[in-house]
Design an enzyme around this catalytic site. Sequence first.
Site, mmCIF file in Angstrom:
data_model
loop_
_atom_site.group_PDB
_atom_site.id
_atom_site.type_symbol
_atom_site.label_atom_id
_atom_site.label_comp_id
_atom_site.label_asym_id
_atom_site.label_seq_id
_atom_site.Cartn_x
_atom_site.Cartn_y
_atom_site.Cartn_z
ATOM 1 N N ASP A 193 0.812 -1.231 0.000
ATOM 2 C CA ASP A 193 0.000 0.000 0.000
ATOM 3 C C ASP A 193 0.848 1.285 0.000
ATOM 4 O OD1 ASP A 193 -1.959 1.949 0.567
ATOM 5 O OD2 ASP A 193 -2.177 1.348 2.672
ATOM 6 N N HIS A 367 -3.737 4.570 7.047
ATOM 7 C CA HIS A 367 -2.643 4.071 6.202
ATOM 8 C C HIS A 367 -1.296 4.386 6.840
ATOM 9 C CE1 HIS A 367 -5.272 3.159 2.776
ATOM 10 N NE2 HIS A 367 -5.976 4.191 3.189
#
EC number: 3.1.-.-
Lengths: 556, 556
Positions: A193, A367
């Site tokens: 990611d 994140h």
Amino acid sequence: MSDQKLKVIPLGGLGEFGMNCMAIRYGDDIIVVDAGMMFPDAELLGVDIVTPDFAYLEENKEFVRALVLTHGHEDHIGGIPFLLSQLNIPIYGTAFTLALVERRLEEHEMLDEARLHRVKPGQKIELGPFHVEFVHVTHSIVSCVALAITTPLGVIIHTGDFKVDPTPTDNVLFDLHTLAEYGKRGVLLLLSDSTNVDRPGYTASERAVLPRFEEIFNRAERRVVVACFSSSIHRLQQILDLAATVGRKVAFIGRSMLSATEIAHNLGLLTIPDNLLLRPQDIMSVAPHKVVCVVSGTQGEPMSAMSRVAVDNHKSLSLERGDVVVHSARIIPGNEKAIGRMMNHIARRGAEVVAGSMNPPIHVSGHGSQEELKLLLNLIRPRYFVPIHGEYWQMSKHAALASHLRSYGLEDTFILETGQTLEIDRHGARKGEKVTVGRICIDSGSIDEIVEDMVIRDRRHLSEDGFVIPIIAIDKHTGKCEGLPEIVSRGFVSMEERSELMASARQVVLRTLETSSNEERTDWGVMQEKIRADLKRFLNKQTQRRPLIMPVILEV
Amino acid sequence: MSDQKLKVIPLGGLGEFGMNCMAIRYGDDIIVVDAGMMFPDAELLGVDIVTPDFAYLEENKEFVRALVLTHGHEDHIGGIPFLLSQLNIPIYGTAFTLALVERRLEEHEMLDEARLHRVKPGQKIELGPFHVEFVHVTHSIVSCVALAITTPLGVIIHTGDFKVDPTPTDNVLFDLHTLAEYGKRGVLLLLSDSTNVDRPGYTASERAVLPRFEEIFNRAERRVVVACFSSSIHRLQQILDLAATVGRKVAFIGRSMLSATEIAHNLGLLTIPDNLLLRPQDIMSVAPHKVVCVVSGTQGEPMSAMSRVAVDNHKSLSLERGDVVVHSARIIPGNEKAIGRMMNHIARRGAEVVAGSMNPPIHVSGHGSQEELKLLLNLIRPRYFVPIHGEYWQMSKHAALASHLRSYGLEDTFILETGQTLEIDRHGARKGEKVTVGRICIDSGSIDEIVEDMVIRDRRHLSEDGFVIPIIAIDKHTGKCEGLPEIVSRGFVSMEERSELMASARQVVLRTLETSSNEERTDWGVMQEKIRADLKRFLNKQTQRRPLIMPVILEV
């Protein structure tokens, strides 16, 4: 070692934000990781949602074994109904993820045929030549996993979305041990990611928002209204617990908020203290300082509960002077203006707006930042690395972050964009052929007509298939429409039919304008959406067709 | 005390971002503070710039004494040519501010008639009943002042834009003493900048970027390319000095960068070490590790130098693998996507992108954060407070920030939006009448025709006056145009003329598409701008008219 090739085929989310979808192929076996959607740019007026073009999967229908899900965010599961309408493959995911998928499929009346398989973190499944282990990771949504996919050529780790939260609110830690184990044994390829690659340091723990909420819940003299993502179950739990502590009742407002909390509650992922919940219809009759409202609609979406509350057009909640409205969510790029307009409406009602960056924070990202990305890289030490989930410049930065691993066995890093495949065989990895990809723009339409109506691909030659552009000149300061609305259409109905139909359509638009409140009229997002909805209903009734409707509001 | 009323008349910038303009009226005397512009929203396709509607000033022409400027940013001076074309009033500002105004007026061939009066910080001027003192403040541009306006009813302090930089790069400190003096003697009304009211703490000093630039200039093995605002003279000075220290030459690229640095240099505000400058045409022939390029175009504006460099379409600079591109500027809300696209292009060229938040920072804001806003409030301790320069929710937050001053004589705070006047007389202050305001959308047109061509107000009834919408369906992944471009027009030429003209116009659009590079074709911003420019030229030649041209690019 095998003679077959392993192919990594990004169908969405690499070099673009949202609609994540990745196919992994070994010989004649394919598995798909996630099938997300994205919300359209302002540039795609008249489009409700956008999904990847699943043409590659449809062309290889007989080889696709399964869809494997990392978590339940829309950019990972929102495309599922459209994928399943093309190929009804089995789906594997955790309980909460599947519950969100079920909701989506139910809306589309596709749940009966769906083959959903619930898995738990730690569990391993076999899909042809692929052995998939689900590895628990921390993220802004619960029940989130990374995938360890063992193939005949080696292990692929797909991180899904993650941060490394050292103190998750549910105390279920990121399963670093399993990933470390894989790293020790040797990983062929890491897919990781890239969302927050531009942020230095570590992302704060989800718990970091608690002191800010404490401060607000304690000092607010009237209602506290929190706008947050309905899937942020960790955050909702903290809000519920805190409300119980300070003696405020909690009302959930908005369709997605009500359904997400119900799902999480039923699965035991959200604990709701007794007698804490307040029904929306009772909000206004409880003492304001005893109330917290948790509302969906953080992005200024014109029809969301929060936007309607902001313009005082919600049946259950009316903002008053002294209320505190908390925006506890990220701003998705492109939504800044819409969110700003929503905040202005709220401030005009006399409510205080709490938003933006502050310390303690009112929102933390789900994140991982640079240090967490490096931690994962160092744990896994892959032979090949492909950054995923990001625009080109983000993936490119993520690639650079891995360069120190050259001395730990990293042979190559590839920046792939959607459609650019990676091929791995016994000799190594290289960029492979490009496959057909693209975006499918979907006009959400009615439930019955998903399959035929959802694809605007058929409208490719715009001059031949149909669109209607109502153009309204609005005086920004009076909110009045200047003259009759203009409607421009092409390829929709024949010249002969058009003039009469368009004359009636103008009246429809005019009626929409006249029956809107002044506040709505100064908010273009709301007006565009209302005009589109009304015109769509009218034109569909008159012609049984569904042209692409793109209201253009011009300020004069 | 006087019998006349004092009126504060916001004509732009209150409740909206940009185009700041404020009239102050006492009896029959009016002065105007700033006359800014804003760049249009994506929603205002086909419009180049937007200025306030100066109707109020035109209606009261004979009473307007002067325009007084706080500093030279576009949102404070960009509307001047359009204001002067309506009423040619004298203008007062500091040397650098006036030099930027001169450049604008020259472009519009209006410089000869302009009456510009240069002032210095500390200087006082008399404009009818107003005595205006210019007070030096720190901001991201040099030669920036606040205004202390003494009126028969009391003193008004207008902060302009400011931060309180404790260590400005030019060592000229914020003149806190003068403001403190006014505060001590008593201030009737404070008008203060709300831009950063959502940021806690203090804004970092401009010097805070130096360690980051040092790090980059030292580690970069090839060219360093810095995109920053051309008016950020403080930053340019730091870049020049650092380049000299590390032995890199500096090339300025972009029209506004070249002219701003020339102006600042001529005024002695920018010191350029000997033999440091590199001509743009020599960039590619100097060893890459000896070069810094400073380029204008930080917002992804399609025709700016930086955007052209990003798509490798600039005559002087071609990015290469290993170059470092630094984005040293804020992202103006609404430009996120365009900037993201520009960064992707840069990353695809193999250059490293340095952007976003980091520590030490690559950019610091020029606007004060909460503690600085409170410092100003506490120094000035006004009787009335009106937050300026912000959206409604920002002004509303700023108002709340002043509440503790109630015990120091603050009687009332007013949140005014553009057009909402404030009236002050011997009895106190209250909201007054609303005056005509609005936005004027300007199609920048040719220099000769500013006055008649600049105002799209004449196009109010769109169905009668003229617009052309070229609609192009582009396949995002191939970059190819699907079918012939469609052109929709209304009120432009008669039906009979139209079909032939539009057929030719389609060919013009098609030619624009065909002669564009692949990279340009995947960047909608660039394509829209190119199509608009070419079509404008063509239609103007054919019809001597200048319709509003709004290219619509649809992804298929």
